[in-house]
Design a protein around this motif. Structure first.
Motif, PDB file in Angstrom:
ATOM      1  N   LEU A  69      11.578   1.411  11.267  1.00 29.84           N
ATOM      2  CA  LEU A  69      10.679   0.661  12.126  1.00 29.84           C
ATOM      3  C   LEU A  69       9.252   0.922  11.662  1.00 29.84           C
ATOM      4  O   LEU A  69       8.812   2.063  11.581  1.00 29.84           O
ATOM      5  N   TRP A  70       8.536  -0.146  11.332  1.00 29.18           N
ATOM      6  CA  TRP A  70       7.142  -0.031  10.901  1.00 29.18           C
ATOM      7  C   TRP A  70       6.210  -0.237  12.084  1.00 29.18           C
ATOM      8  O   TRP A  70       5.286   0.524  12.302  1.00 29.18           O
ATOM      9  N   THR A  71       6.477  -1.287  12.868  1.00 28.25           N
ATOM     10  CA  THR A  71       5.644  -1.547  14.035  1.00 28.25           C
ATOM     11  C   THR A  71       6.415  -2.353  15.072  1.00 28.25           C
ATOM     12  O   THR A  71       7.304  -3.125  14.727  1.00 28.25           O
ATOM     13  N   GLN A  72       6.065  -2.127  16.318  1.00 29.42           N
ATOM     14  CA  GLN A  72       6.562  -2.932  17.434  1.00 29.42           C
ATOM     15  C   GLN A  72       5.312  -3.530  18.065  1.00 29.42           C
ATOM     16  O   GLN A  72       4.410  -2.789  18.478  1.00 29.42           O
ATOM     17  N   THR A  73       5.223  -4.861  18.108  1.00 29.79           N
ATOM     18  CA  THR A  73       3.952  -5.494  18.420  1.00 29.79           C
ATOM     19  C   THR A  73       4.155  -6.882  19.035  1.00 29.79           C
ATOM     20  O   THR A  73       5.279  -7.293  19.280  1.00 29.79           O
ATOM     21  N   ALA A  74       3.045  -7.586  19.215  1.00 26.50           N
ATOM     22  CA  ALA A  74       3.076  -8.949  19.758  1.00 26.50           C
ATOM     23  C   ALA A  74       3.863  -9.879  18.835  1.00 26.50           C
ATOM     24  O   ALA A  74       4.042  -9.590  17.650  1.00 26.50           O
ATOM     25  N   ALA A  75       4.280 -11.012  19.353  1.00 24.41           N
ATOM     26  CA  ALA A  75       5.091 -11.971  18.604  1.00 24.41           C
ATOM     27  C   ALA A  75       4.308 -12.664  17.499  1.00 24.41           C
ATOM     28  O   ALA A  75       4.868 -13.426  16.725  1.00 24.41           O
ATOM     29  N   PHE A  76       3.026 -12.404  17.397  1.00 20.18           N
ATOM     30  CA  PHE A  76       2.231 -12.952  16.292  1.00 20.18           C
ATOM     31  C   PHE A  76       1.210 -11.903  15.875  1.00 20.18           C
ATOM     32  O   PHE A  76       0.783 -11.075  16.672  1.00 20.18           O
ATOM     33  N   GLY A  77       0.868 -11.921  14.600  1.00 17.32           N
ATOM     34  CA  GLY A  77      -0.137 -10.974  14.125  1.00 17.32           C
ATOM     35  C   GLY A  77      -0.127 -10.839  12.627  1.00 17.32           C
ATOM     36  O   GLY A  77       0.572 -11.567  11.908  1.00 17.32           O
ATOM     37  N   SER A  78      -0.891  -9.858  12.168  1.00 15.46           N
ATOM     38  CA  SER A  78      -1.031  -9.609  10.742  1.00 15.46           C
ATOM     39  C   SER A  78      -1.413  -8.151  10.560  1.00 15.46           C
ATOM     40  O   SER A  78      -2.200  -7.613  11.344  1.00 15.46           O
ATOM     41  N   GLN A  79      -0.861  -7.516   9.530  1.00 15.34           N
ATOM     42  CA  GLN A  79      -1.146  -6.106   9.289  1.00 15.34           C
ATOM     43  C   GLN A  79      -0.906  -5.786   7.817  1.00 15.34           C
ATOM     44  O   GLN A  79       0.002  -6.330   7.198  1.00 15.34           O
ATOM     45  N   HIS A  80      -1.718  -4.889   7.261  1.00 13.63           N
ATOM     46  CA  HIS A  80      -1.549  -4.418   5.886  1.00 13.63           C
ATOM     47  C   HIS A  80      -0.663  -3.181   5.847  1.00 13.63           C
ATOM     48  O   HIS A  80      -0.776  -2.320   6.715  1.00 13.63           O
ATOM     49  N   THR A  81       0.170  -3.102   4.830  1.00 12.98           N
ATOM     50  CA  THR A  81       0.860  -1.846   4.547  1.00 12.98           C
ATOM     51  C   THR A  81      -0.115  -0.992   3.739  1.00 12.98           C
ATOM     52  O   THR A  81      -1.099  -1.502   3.208  1.00 12.98           O
ATOM     53  N   ASP A  82       0.174   0.279   3.618  1.00 17.99           N
ATOM     54  CA  ASP A  82      -0.540   1.087   2.638  1.00 17.99           C
ATOM     55  C   ASP A  82       0.040   0.726   1.274  1.00 17.99           C
ATOM     56  O   ASP A  82       0.975  -0.065   1.173  1.00 17.99           O
ATOM     57  N   ALA A  83      -0.466   1.339   0.223  1.00 11.02           N
ATOM     58  CA  ALA A  83      -0.001   1.015  -1.135  1.00 11.02           C
ATOM     59  C   ALA A  83       1.312   1.736  -1.440  1.00 11.02           C
ATOM     60  O   ALA A  83       1.370   2.625  -2.272  1.00 11.02           O
ATOM     61  N   TRP A  84       2.384   1.344  -0.741  1.00 10.55           N
ATOM     62  CA  TRP A  84       3.694   1.915  -0.990  1.00 10.55           C
ATOM     63  C   TRP A  84       4.771   0.858  -1.200  1.00 10.55           C
ATOM     64  O   TRP A  84       5.949   1.170  -1.269  1.00 10.55           O
ATOM     65  N   ALA A  85       4.383  -0.401  -1.320  1.00  9.52           N
ATOM     66  CA  ALA A  85       5.370  -1.460  -1.542  1.00  9.52           C
ATOM     67  C   ALA A  85       5.703  -1.564  -3.027  1.00  9.52           C
ATOM     68  O   ALA A  85       4.815  -1.624  -3.869  1.00  9.52           O
ATOM     69  N   ALA A  86       7.005  -1.560  -3.334  1.00  6.26           N
ATOM     70  CA  ALA A  86       7.477  -1.655  -4.720  1.00  6.26           C
ATOM     71  C   ALA A  86       8.374  -2.884  -4.859  1.00  6.26           C
ATOM     72  O   ALA A  86       8.606  -3.613  -3.882  1.00  6.26           O
ATOM     73  N   ASP A  87       8.879  -3.122  -6.079  1.00  5.30           N
ATOM     74  CA  ASP A  87       9.776  -4.240  -6.315  1.00  5.30           C
ATOM     75  C   ASP A  87      10.966  -4.143  -5.365  1.00  5.30           C
ATOM     76  O   ASP A  87      11.587  -3.090  -5.240  1.00  5.30           O
ATOM     77  N   GLY A  88      11.250  -5.211  -4.649  1.00  6.18           N
ATOM     78  CA  GLY A  88      12.353  -5.212  -3.698  1.00  6.18           C
ATOM     79  C   GLY A  88      11.956  -4.767  -2.298  1.00  6.18           C
ATOM     80  O   GLY A  88      12.789  -4.749  -1.397  1.00  6.18           O
ATOM     81  N   PHE A  89      10.677  -4.415  -2.088  1.00  3.05           N
ATOM     82  CA  PHE A  89      10.194  -4.042  -0.754  1.00  3.05           C
ATOM     83  C   PHE A  89      10.527  -5.185   0.197  1.00  3.05           C
ATOM     84  O   PHE A  89      10.231  -6.341  -0.079  1.00  3.05           O
ATOM     85  N   THR A  90      11.158  -4.854   1.311  1.00  4.82           N
ATOM     86  CA  THR A  90      11.629  -5.878   2.246  1.00  4.82           C
ATOM     87  C   THR A  90      11.086  -5.637   3.642  1.00  4.82           C
ATOM     88  O   THR A  90      11.079  -4.503   4.123  1.00  4.82           O
ATOM     89  N   VAL A  91      10.638  -6.716   4.279  1.00 11.27           N
ATOM     90  CA  VAL A  91      10.188  -6.694   5.667  1.00 11.27           C
ATOM     91  C   VAL A  91      11.166  -7.558   6.459  1.00 11.27           C
ATOM     92  O   VAL A  91      11.453  -8.694   6.071  1.00 11.27           O
ATOM     93  N   THR A  92      11.677  -7.010   7.558  1.00 16.53           N
ATOM     94  CA  THR A  92      12.590  -7.737   8.421  1.00 16.53           C
ATOM     95  C   THR A  92      11.959  -7.862   9.804  1.00 16.53           C
ATOM     96  O   THR A  92      11.532  -6.864  10.387  1.00 16.53           O
ATOM     97  N   LEU A  93      11.877  -9.082  10.294  1.00 14.18           N
ATOM     98  CA  LEU A  93      11.321  -9.389  11.606  1.00 14.18           C
ATOM     99  C   LEU A  93      12.485  -9.507  12.589  1.00 14.18           C
ATOM    100  O   LEU A  93      13.424 -10.267  12.353  1.00 14.18           O
ATOM    101  N   ARG A  94      12.420  -8.731  13.680  1.00 10.24           N
ATOM    102  CA  ARG A  94      13.508  -8.702  14.665  1.00 10.24           C
ATOM    103  C   ARG A  94      12.956  -8.827  16.085  1.00 10.24           C
ATOM    104  O   ARG A  94      11.833  -8.437  16.355  1.00 10.24           O
ATOM    105  N   THR A  95      13.811  -9.334  16.972  1.00  6.72           N
ATOM    106  CA  THR A  95      13.473  -9.284  18.393  1.00  6.72           C
ATOM    107  C   THR A  95      13.609  -7.835  18.846  1.00  6.72           C
ATOM    108  O   THR A  95      14.195  -6.996  18.141  1.00  6.72           O
ATOM    109  N   LEU A  96      13.112  -7.515  20.031  1.00  6.38           N
ATOM    110  CA  LEU A  96      13.239  -6.159  20.557  1.00  6.38           C
ATOM    111  C   LEU A  96      14.701  -5.786  20.796  1.00  6.38           C
ATOM    112  O   LEU A  96      15.053  -4.608  20.813  1.00  6.38           O
ATOM    113  N   GLU A  97      15.558  -6.794  20.940  1.00  7.58           N
ATOM    114  CA  GLU A  97      16.990  -6.555  21.121  1.00  7.58           C
ATOM    115  C   GLU A  97      17.715  -6.366  19.788  1.00  7.58           C
ATOM    116  O   GLU A  97      18.908  -6.103  19.763  1.00  7.58           O
TER     117      GLU A  97
END
Length: 116
Positions: A69-97
């Protein structure tokens, strides 16, 4: 009478071409980088316009690592990761459920210097 209006509303949405995919947006910028630039910081932007979804979770992982879990937040927004994303870095958006709404993966191109 209410059922009739629900049917009409569904037809209007279908005619307008509305679907869950159009109501959920997840974007990585950059979405593709050179291997020479890894690891990188990524701008993650999301927008969920689904009834009843007011908050979401964003889970992240690099290949070979467990999603976390990176963040739990509003249904819309924008945020930067730190410089740790590599090839294949994946972000998955999920409901709270826990229902997956979208997934995006960072890809890389070959390092131009490696060809020399």
């Amino acid at each position: 009478m209410a059922a009739r209006w629900m049917g009409v509303a569904a037809l209007v949405l279908l005619a307008a071409g509305c679907s869950q995919q159009e109501q959920v947006a997840l974007d990585l910028q950059p979405a593709q980088v050179s291997e020479c630039d890894l690891p990188v910081s990524v701008q993650v932007t999301w927008n969920v316009l689904l009834p009843g979804v007011e908050a979401v979770e964003l889970h992240v992982n690099n290949p070979g690592r467990r999603p976390m879990l990176w963040t739990q937040t509003a249904a819309f927004g924008s945020q930067h990761t730190d410089a740790w994303a590599a090839d294949g870095f994946t972000v998955t958006l999920r409901t709270l459920e826990g229902r997956e709404l979208a997934r995006r993966t960072l890809t890389t191109t070959a390092c131009a210097d490696a060809a020399l």
